[in-house]
Design an enzyme around this catalytic site. Structure first.
Site, PDB file in Angstrom:
ATOM      1  N   ASP A 111       0.804  -1.245  -0.048  1.00 52.70           N
ATOM      2  CA  ASP A 111       0.055   0.159  -0.083  1.00 52.70           C
ATOM      3  C   ASP A 111       0.821   1.263  -0.016  1.00 52.70           C
ATOM      4  OD1 ASP A 111      -2.292  -1.516   0.126  1.00 52.70           O
ATOM      5  OD2 ASP A 111      -2.601  -1.538   2.337  1.00 52.70           O
ATOM      6  N   TYR A 154       6.929  -9.790   6.724  1.00 50.90           N
ATOM      7  CA  TYR A 154       7.081  -8.256   7.065  1.00 50.90           C
ATOM      8  C   TYR A 154       7.678  -7.867   8.354  1.00 50.90           C
ATOM      9  CZ  TYR A 154       3.877  -7.261   3.027  1.00 50.90           C
ATOM     10  OH  TYR A 154       3.382  -7.218   1.980  1.00 50.90           O
TER      11      TYR A 154
END
Length: 285
Positions: free
Chosen positions: A64, A125
């Site tokens: 994003d 992540y």
């Protein structure tokens, strides 16, 4: 989205990094917004002198706006003659064309069956948070979230352990029409470094939209004492979005690494990843 390049084309694996601060995410968008995919495809078209032809990238994880990547992976299918002509100098030419907030580290002919998205077996992540009362080191401000309450990392880890495994993460995802929210969370752990920054490692076979940032939002509520360690698990079991779960800001999040199976297992993984998942024991009605 094919797992093999068309006849006359070569599939090229691309390993890259970027600072997401200046991008409106990975995927190309209408309206002229700057994206990672758009920048790379434009640069590729320019350095290969392809004029009006765009060679589209397929990526392992569509980040994003504001999210960074250290170990992103993509692939692109290039004509055999173009690859043969440019392969030796393509990496350096792209480095000269791209802005300094995006770097491509390697370009290699991919093994048969490789698909940057569907071949991946996990994505890892990291989310970084500082609870220092003075704020975040100015040199880290674009990569570390400031949380203005002291955090109990042990309590956060206790809560995190209850979320591991295969579950329907609907309570922690922004739903997309026709997409499943069933995922296998393989790792969720937090460590405070010597600099005081708390780093959460989050690894799963795949992630649904806003999943990592929502999980971190829930764990922060546990860490600062607003909720007990059992609360994130109860939210997960409820299966619906809870207004108390905040989607934390994107700049603390970095895609660190993408894992792939051995070459001979790529085809099986691609097929598995395309299957719509259901939880064991789920009925049809």
């Amino acid at each position: 989205m094919s797992d093999e390049a068309e006849p006359g084309f070569v599939r090229v694996r691309m390993d890259l990094s970027y600072d997401g601060s200046g991008f409106s995410g990975w995927a190309k968008q209408a309206g002229g917004r700057r994206t990672v995919q758009g920048d790379i495809e434009d640069a590729l078209r320019t350095v290969t002198r392809s004029r009006d032809t765009t060679y589209e990238l397929t990526v392992a994880g569509r980040t994003d706006a504001g999210v960074h990547a250290r170990g992103q992976v993509a692939h692109v299918d290039l004509p055999e003659e173009l690859w043969a002509e440019h392969r030796e100098k393509l990496l350096k030419r792209l480095a000269g064309r791209l802005a300094k907030d995006v770097r491509i580290w390697s370009l290699e002919e991919a093994p048969a069956g490789f698909n940057a998205r569907f071949s991946a077996i996990w994505r890892r992540y990291a989310y970084r948070v500082s609870d220092d009362p003075g704020g975040v080191d100015p040199l880290l401000r674009s990569h570390v979230l400031w949380h203005d309450w002291p955090l109990d990392v042990d309590a956060m880890n206790e809560a995190a352990r209850r979320l591991l495994g295969e579950h329907d993460f609907a309570a922690y995802c922004k739903r997309r029409e026709g997409a499943t929210t069933i995922r296998t969370l393989q790792e969720l752990s937090l460590v405070r470094g010597e600099d005081g920054v708390v780093t959460a490692t989050v690894r799963a076979d795949a992630f649904c939209h806003n999943m990592v940032r929502s999980l971190i939002g829930a764990l922060l509520f546990v860490g600062d004492g607003h909720r007990g360690a059992e609360w994130p698990g109860k939210v997960l079991a409820a299966g619906v979005r809870d207004s108390a779960v905040h989607v934390v800001r994107p700049h603390g999040l970095t895609l660190e690494e993408v894992g792939y199976p051995a070459d001979e297992l790529l085809g099986a993984r691609n097929k598995e990843a395309r299957n719509k998942r259901t939880l064991p024991g789920a009925g049809c009605c």
